[in-house]
Design a protein around this motif. Structure first.
Motif, short mmCIF file in Angstrom:
data_model
loop_
_atom_site.label_atom_id
_atom_site.label_comp_id
_atom_site.label_asym_id
_atom_site.label_seq_id
_atom_site.Cartn_x
_atom_site.Cartn_y
_atom_site.Cartn_z
N UNK A 81 0.81 -1.22 0.00
CA UNK A 81 0.00 0.00 0.00
C UNK A 81 0.85 1.27 0.00
N UNK A 82 1.97 1.28 0.72
CA UNK A 82 2.71 2.53 0.93
C UNK A 82 4.13 2.56 0.38
N UNK A 83 4.65 1.46 -0.08
CA UNK A 83 6.01 1.44 -0.63
C UNK A 83 5.90 1.25 -2.13
N UNK A 84 6.59 2.10 -2.88
CA UNK A 84 6.50 2.06 -4.35
C UNK A 84 6.86 0.68 -4.89
N UNK A 85 6.15 0.31 -5.95
CA UNK A 85 6.33 -1.00 -6.57
C UNK A 85 7.78 -1.25 -6.99
N UNK A 86 8.45 -0.22 -7.48
CA UNK A 86 9.82 -0.38 -7.96
C UNK A 86 10.87 -0.15 -6.88
N UNK A 87 10.46 0.09 -5.66
CA UNK A 87 11.38 0.29 -4.54
C UNK A 87 11.77 -1.09 -3.98
N UNK A 88 13.05 -1.37 -3.98
CA UNK A 88 13.54 -2.67 -3.52
C UNK A 88 13.16 -2.94 -2.06
N UNK A 89 12.98 -1.88 -1.30
CA UNK A 89 12.61 -2.01 0.11
C UNK A 89 11.31 -2.79 0.28
N UNK A 90 10.42 -2.64 -0.68
CA UNK A 90 9.13 -3.33 -0.61
C UNK A 90 9.34 -4.84 -0.45
N UNK A 91 10.09 -5.43 -1.36
CA UNK A 91 10.36 -6.87 -1.29
C UNK A 91 11.19 -7.23 -0.06
N UNK A 92 12.13 -6.38 0.28
CA UNK A 92 12.99 -6.64 1.45
C UNK A 92 12.16 -6.71 2.73
N UNK A 93 11.21 -5.81 2.88
CA UNK A 93 10.37 -5.80 4.08
C UNK A 93 9.52 -7.06 4.16
N UNK A 94 8.91 -7.41 3.04
CA UNK A 94 8.06 -8.61 3.02
C UNK A 94 8.90 -9.85 3.31
N UNK A 95 10.09 -9.92 2.70
CA UNK A 95 10.95 -11.09 2.93
C UNK A 95 11.47 -11.15 4.36
N UNK A 96 11.78 -10.02 4.96
CA UNK A 96 12.25 -10.01 6.35
C UNK A 96 11.12 -10.48 7.28
N UNK A 97 9.90 -10.01 7.02
CA UNK A 97 8.76 -10.44 7.84
C UNK A 97 8.51 -11.93 7.65
N UNK A 98 8.58 -12.39 6.42
CA UNK A 98 8.38 -13.81 6.12
C UNK A 98 9.48 -14.65 6.78
N UNK A 99 10.71 -14.22 6.65
CA UNK A 99 11.83 -14.96 7.22
C UNK A 99 11.71 -15.06 8.74
N UNK A 143 12.48 -4.09 11.56
CA UNK A 143 12.33 -2.91 12.41
C UNK A 143 13.12 -1.73 11.84
N UNK A 144 14.31 -2.00 11.35
CA UNK A 144 15.13 -0.93 10.76
C UNK A 144 14.45 -0.35 9.52
N UNK A 145 13.80 -1.21 8.73
CA UNK A 145 13.07 -0.71 7.55
C UNK A 145 11.93 0.21 7.96
N UNK A 146 11.21 -0.15 9.01
CA UNK A 146 10.12 0.72 9.47
C UNK A 146 10.68 2.04 10.05
N UNK A 147 11.78 1.97 10.76
CA UNK A 147 12.41 3.20 11.28
C UNK A 147 12.87 4.09 10.13
N UNK A 148 13.48 3.47 9.11
CA UNK A 148 13.90 4.23 7.94
C UNK A 148 12.71 4.88 7.26
N UNK A 149 11.63 4.15 7.14
CA UNK A 149 10.43 4.68 6.51
C UNK A 149 9.95 5.93 7.26
N UNK A 150 9.88 5.83 8.57
CA UNK A 150 9.44 6.99 9.36
C UNK A 150 10.39 8.18 9.16
N UNK A 151 11.68 7.91 9.19
CA UNK A 151 12.66 8.99 9.06
C UNK A 151 12.58 9.64 7.68
#
Length: 185
Positions: A37-55, A89-97
């Motif tokens: 919903x909030x991370x751009x489709x072409x932003x690598x962070x999107x997949x990284x966040x989902x994979x970190x949560x899945x892992x 958690x670091x990805x969410x902190x980065x997002x807020x910053x």
């Protein structure tokens, strides 16, 4: 051949009873929603966040299952789960910053209210019913509070696993004890 249930006990899905697993599942669902919903489709962070949560979630499951035959594997994989969730958690902190969002501080009204709710609810459906009504910055803060709770619970669980290993040894030692008892040594 007779069965011996004194060692290498098979494990089912009892991991689902652990609060840290339940919260990791909630985090996966929230992160999947958030990233799509909030991370751009072409932003690598999107997949990284989902994979970190899945892992984080999946390594809890794998560690629990592997723990039937290897104490060290259970500790190792549970530690990997903890690391994956710290990465998230670091990805969410980065997002807020990056988005100029306020990170709720311990002691603030929002933080304490959210911490209480998160401490008493481990069901993904509870969060998913409410999350679409929240802003991106609020969701990021909710996720960070859940992540802190999971981190603490995983820390306590890993410490318990380490204590058990030190007191009883690993699965090989457990098997040798049973074998010696069976042979009357």
């Amino acid at each position: 051949m007779e069965r011996d249930d004194r060692f290498l006990k098979q494990r089912g899905d009892e991991y689902k009873l652990f609060y840290f697993y339940q919260k990791a599942e909630v985090l996966y669902d929230i992160t999947n929603y958030f990233a799509h919903t909030y991370v751009a489709h072409n932003d690598r962070t999107r997949d990284q966040m989902i994979q970190a949560a899945r892992s984080g979630k999946q390594n809890i499951v794998e560690g629990y299952a592997d723990g039937a035959s290897s104490s060290s594997s259970e500790i190792h994989l549970t530690t990997i789960a903890k690391g994956s969730l710290l990465e998230l958690a670091e990805d969410y902190k980065d997002y807020l910053r990056v988005h100029g969002g306020e990170r709720w501080q311990e002691g603030s009204e929002k933080f304490e209210q959210c911490r209480k709710v998160c401490a008493t609810h481990n069901d993904s459906a509870f969060y998913m019913e409410r999350i679409s009504e929240r802003s991106n910055l609020t969701i990021a803060n909710i996720a960070l509070i859940l992540l802190a709770q999971v981190d603490y619970l995983l820390f306590k669980h890993i410490e318990k696993l380490k204590r058990e290993f030190l007191e009883r040894g690993g699965k090989s030692e457990e098997m040798m004890r049973v074998r010696k008892q069976r042979r009357g040594w």
